[in-house]
Design a protein around this motif. Structure first.
Motif, mmCIF file in Angstrom:
data_model
loop_
_atom_site.group_PDB
_atom_site.id
_atom_site.type_symbol
_atom_site.label_atom_id
_atom_site.label_comp_id
_atom_site.label_asym_id
_atom_site.label_seq_id
_atom_site.Cartn_x
_atom_site.Cartn_y
_atom_site.Cartn_z
ATOM 1 N N TYR A 116 50.183 -8.766 1.423
ATOM 2 C CA TYR A 116 50.283 -7.825 0.297
ATOM 3 C C TYR A 116 50.800 -8.537 -0.958
ATOM 4 O O TYR A 116 50.287 -8.342 -2.057
ATOM 5 C CB TYR A 116 51.213 -6.672 0.685
ATOM 6 C CG TYR A 116 51.362 -5.627 -0.400
ATOM 7 C CD1 TYR A 116 50.254 -4.898 -0.836
ATOM 8 C CD2 TYR A 116 52.592 -5.372 -0.984
ATOM 9 C CE1 TYR A 116 50.376 -3.952 -1.831
ATOM 10 C CE2 TYR A 116 52.721 -4.425 -1.984
ATOM 11 C CZ TYR A 116 51.612 -3.713 -2.399
ATOM 12 O OH TYR A 116 51.730 -2.779 -3.394
ATOM 13 N N LEU A 133 45.700 -7.870 0.367
ATOM 14 C CA LEU A 133 45.637 -6.548 0.994
ATOM 15 C C LEU A 133 45.630 -5.497 -0.120
ATOM 16 O O LEU A 133 46.451 -5.585 -1.038
ATOM 17 C CB LEU A 133 46.898 -6.377 1.855
ATOM 18 C CG LEU A 133 46.869 -5.410 3.011
ATOM 19 C CD1 LEU A 133 45.863 -5.869 4.045
ATOM 20 C CD2 LEU A 133 48.252 -5.322 3.647
ATOM 21 N N THR A 134 44.733 -4.552 -0.036
ATOM 22 C CA THR A 134 44.702 -3.515 -1.075
ATOM 23 C C THR A 134 45.893 -2.588 -0.878
ATOM 24 O O THR A 134 46.450 -2.503 0.227
ATOM 25 C CB THR A 134 43.418 -2.675 -1.002
ATOM 26 O OG1 THR A 134 43.423 -2.014 0.254
ATOM 27 C CG2 THR A 134 42.179 -3.519 -1.190
ATOM 28 N N GLU A 135 46.234 -1.858 -1.919
ATOM 29 C CA GLU A 135 47.376 -0.947 -1.831
ATOM 30 C C GLU A 135 47.118 0.141 -0.779
ATOM 31 O O GLU A 135 48.016 0.546 -0.056
ATOM 32 C CB GLU A 135 47.626 -0.320 -3.199
ATOM 33 C CG GLU A 135 48.969 0.322 -3.257
ATOM 34 C CD GLU A 135 49.604 0.230 -4.625
ATOM 35 O OE1 GLU A 135 49.564 -0.837 -5.239
ATOM 36 O OE2 GLU A 135 50.129 1.252 -5.062
ATOM 37 N N GLU A 136 45.867 0.574 -0.718
ATOM 38 C CA GLU A 136 45.477 1.603 0.243
ATOM 39 C C GLU A 136 45.790 1.135 1.673
ATOM 40 O O GLU A 136 46.430 1.854 2.443
ATOM 41 C CB GLU A 136 43.956 1.841 0.093
ATOM 42 C CG GLU A 136 43.458 3.148 0.659
ATOM 43 C CD GLU A 136 43.996 4.333 -0.108
ATOM 44 O OE1 GLU A 136 43.968 4.298 -1.354
ATOM 45 O OE2 GLU A 136 44.464 5.284 0.550
ATOM 46 N N TYR A 149 49.511 1.005 2.385
ATOM 47 C CA TYR A 149 50.119 2.297 2.709
ATOM 48 C C TYR A 149 49.770 2.716 4.139
ATOM 49 O O TYR A 149 50.596 3.280 4.850
ATOM 50 C CB TYR A 149 49.674 3.370 1.717
ATOM 51 C CG TYR A 149 50.363 3.246 0.376
ATOM 52 C CD1 TYR A 149 51.742 3.111 0.290
ATOM 53 C CD2 TYR A 149 49.632 3.260 -0.807
ATOM 54 C CE1 TYR A 149 52.375 2.990 -0.936
ATOM 55 C CE2 TYR A 149 50.257 3.143 -2.042
ATOM 56 C CZ TYR A 149 51.636 3.007 -2.091
ATOM 57 O OH TYR A 149 52.266 2.887 -3.301
#
Lengths: 289, 452
Positions: free
Chosen positions: B164, B169-172, B175
């Motif tokens: 991250y 890594l995407t924020e989605e 989460y």
């Protein structure tokens, strides 16, 4: 209203424009079946008051609303004596027997009904909404216990007055302070929280039907993402609706991260939160490219 | 639900401090009888749960008692290679590494892919391992950490954190990963609690997890909020309670001049006796907090309590110490405690070595600060009494104790730990008016009632 199951209740509320999830519908249904007050808690803007309003419409009950605030007392919430009228009565009755006047002065004729007493005295079915009870003082909360348990109030000069038709009582709270066990025990408790993505899409669809399906979904997905950020106040359902309407007024057919500057203040209410989101938008924009 | 299970459920809920009244039981029975089509769990939960924070404990008890009455967690398949824990169809782009040291069995979160199948989280750890841990008499948090380590959890989360930070890594996805982390921890906690309840054959393990009885240092953010909300409530009650020195006192002395004044207004008749108004004596509170690492979480709550109670005192002085003392009274006047937290984190490093030295602190207090303290002051010391084998210098505490009205010592350690070799509580307590264990919110409540 002939509601025989939580599903029926959810349907009649939906007809009134309120979408409720199964768990909350079951709890509310049980509260109505047991004729017990219902305490609805949750963050601001998730639809607590709207639920009470929709229920009043669905049950065709007259809505009596008591908005709570710090310093609210019995003279504003329950009853007060009409002093001006009492003085006039005294002026007119100088020659009458004192004992007779004394009794008259504290009769129902000189009583000013406030929301709580009004709901007790009403011959028609009513829904009593005690809104934002957490804003009131603890003394007021203790005073409510008699009303919530017995649907009656006691006025020292008149005695105990019981309700003519049992009102449906809904209390709402934003959790700014905790309530006593005594109050909680008398109520059935519902905790409303932010809706799931699918439910929010349905809510937005019913509240703002003129939006395109694409924009509706985009807005709801965006808001769900925003709620995961560590904000001082995450956007509520009502703010989602306002935000979607704002984008619609700007003739947007879809939501693009780059076009949102200037509209974020509809969604978020604190400058710090807006700054945080603006920063994130830049990151999200690069991610989507 | 049959009557026996219903009674057991009510008993269990009451055991873990939930208040279930007879009326609640009657209401629940009425609803179960009138609406047999509704989910029993939903009906009982709606009637019995009056606070949102109690919902999780209800879920835990329901799972142990109704869904899993045998007291065993889903059986762990013998052939672990077939456990569908990892969804191999989803590639994690090389996140994670090799699992190492998994104790007596289980799977590694870092092997192959890294997407947890939530439906199978419960089969991650063999029940025999959980039993082994609970038999070992460890604390719950300790056991959770052990199990997580055996699952290579820390390697697993580090790889995600790194990805991250590197924007791989995407924020989605980040989460989603966060949600899985909390789901995994919550599942392991639940399984361990089930094993503990089964092992101890009582609901005591669940009671220990109640925010009121849990150690203040292990509270989650939500639980911290609950404790603070309770502290506000206690403080409000105290604000309208007369001080202890007034409770037993008489009504005061007769005020002749006011009686005469009033009688003049009533043609010389005396209707009421008047008394001199009692003027509260100015009180002063001095708080001395050890803010070394082990104590920081406890200090936060004591300072919050002091902030809530500040209207009751004419003067409040707050000192932090590790091996020297510094004054932080100005931060306590703010409702926002971020200043205090910052002070605990930053200033400690600047002004001290990091190891508590109570003797030096008491000497500094007695020599430099005591002259500014009133003789009617109450001194509250928050500290674990661990002196790191340094001289106790009790004479200085004795000197302080002689000057002030009361010295109360709050210690977050269990009473048996006060006897450990580097702990000087047994020597210091002789100079205190009273010594309290102050480990949980319920301890704090008792102290509030006693001291203030």
């Amino acid at each position: 209203m002939n509601v025989t199951s939580p599903l029926d209740l959810a349907q009649v509320l939906e007809e009134e424009g309120y979408l409720i999830d199964e768990e909350a519908a079951t709890t509310l249904f049980l509260a109505l079946a047991l004729q017990k007050p219902c305490l609805i808690e949750g963050p601001a803007g998730v639809g607590k008051t709207q639920l009470a309003l929709a229920l009043a419409r669905a049950e065709k009950r007259k809505l009596i609303r008591l908005q709570c605030y710090e310093g609210l007392d019995l003279t504003k919430a329950l009853y007060d004596w009409n002093y001006a009228k009492q003085l006039l009565r005294l002026q007119l009755a100088k020659t009458e027997d004192w004992n007779q006047i004394k009794v008259d002065l504290f009769s129902e004729e000189f009583l000013l009904s406030r929301p709580l007493l009004e709901s007790i005295l009403s011959p028609d079915p009513v829904l009593l909404l005690i809104d934002e009870l957490d804003k009131s003082d603890e003394e007021f909360e203790s005073f409510l216990l008699e009303l919530l348990a017995e649907f009656q109030v006691t006025i020292p000069e008149l005695g105990t007055i019981s309700s003519k038709t049992k009102p449906v009582v809904i209390l709402t709270s934003n959790n700014s302070r905790d309530f006593s066990d005594a109050l909680r025990r008398r109520c059935i408790h519902i905790y409303l929280t932010y809706p799931t993505l699918e439910r929010e899409i349905s809510i937005l669809g019913s509240q703002a039907p003129d939006l395109s399906a694409r924009l509706t979904r985009d807005v709801c997905e965006f808001v769900a993402k925003v709620r995961k950020l560590p904000l001082q106040k995450p956007p509520s359902v009502s703010e989602t609706i306002d935000f979607a309407r704002a984008l619609n007024a700007l003739h947007k057919e879809e939501l693009k991260y780059g076009d949102l500057l200037g509209t974020l203040s509809v969604l978020l209410k604190y400058p710090k939160d807006i700054a945080k989101l603006e920063e994130r938008l830049k990151k999200w924009e690069t991610e989507t490219r | 639900m049959d009557g026996w299970n219903f009674i057991r459920l009510v008993h269990a809920l009451r055991q873990v401090s939930l208040s279930i009244s007879s009326q609640d039981i009657l209401d629940a029975q009425t609803c179960l009888f009138r609406f047999p089509g509704l989910s029993e769990k939903q009906v009982v939960k709606s009637i019995f749960i009056h606070r949102p924070q109690d919902a999780s404990i209800f879920e835990a008890i329901w799972r142990i008692l109704i869904e899993n009455p045998e007291g065993r967690i889903e059986s762990f398949p013998e052939d672990r290679t077939k456990v569908p824990v990892i969804d191999e169809s989803q590639d994690s782009s090389g996140l994670g590494g090799q699992g190492v040291g998994r104790g007596s069995g289980g799977v590694s979160l870092t092997s192959k892919g890294s997407i947890l199948d939530t439906a199978n989280i419960s089969t991650l750890v063999p029940f025999s391992r959980l039993e082994e841990l609970t038999n070992g008499g460890f604390e719950l948090e300790e056991m959770v950490k052990k199990v997580l380590a055996e699952l290579d959890y820390y390697t697993w989360i580090n790889s995600y954190d790194l990805a991250y930070q590197r924007s791989e890594l995407t924020e989605e996805s980040w989460y989603i990963h966060q949600d899985r982390r909390s789901a995994l921890i919550s599942e392991i906690r639940q399984q361990l609690l089930t094993a503990q309840v089964s092992h101890e054959n009582s609901w005591e393990p669940l009671v220990r997890q109640h925010w009121l009885y849990k150690s203040l240092s292990t509270l989650t953010d939500k639980e911290k909020e609950l404790v603070k909300s309770s502290i506000r409530k206690w403080a409000r009650k105290l604000a309208v309670r007369p001080g202890s020195r007034w409770k037993s006192s008489h009504r005061g002395t007769i005020d002749i001049s006011r009686i005469v004044q009033q009688s003049v207004q009533r043609n010389g008749f005396i209707f009421n006796l008047n008394y001199h108004q009692r003027v509260p004596r100015a009180s002063e509170l001095v708080v001395l907090c050890d803010v070394s690492n082990s104590m920081a979480s406890f200090v936060e709550f004591l300072i919050y309590l002091v902030t809530c109670l500040r209207a009751r005192f004419r003067k409040i002085r707050v000192f932090f110490f590790i091996d020297s003392v510094w004054d932080v009274s100005e931060f306590v006047c703010d409702d926002d405690l971020s200043g205090v937290k910052q002070e605990i984190k930053s200033s400690g490093d600047k002004v001290s070595s990091g190891f508590s030295d109570y003797g030096a602190v008491f000497r500094e207090m007695a020599e430099n600060r005591l002259r500014d303290v009133s003789t009617r002051a109450t001194l509250i010391i928050l500290g674990d009494g661990k002196n790191n084998y340094r001289p106790t210098q009790t004479e200085y505490l004795a000197q302080i104790s002689e000057k002030v009205r009361n010295v109360f010592w709050l210690n977050p350690l269990e009473i048996q730990e006060w006897n450990e070799r580097d702990n000087m509580m047994n020597e210091y307590k002789n100079y205190c008016s009273k010594v309290y264990r102050c480990r949980s919110a319920s301890d704090l409540h008792r102290i509030v009632q006693d001291v203030f």
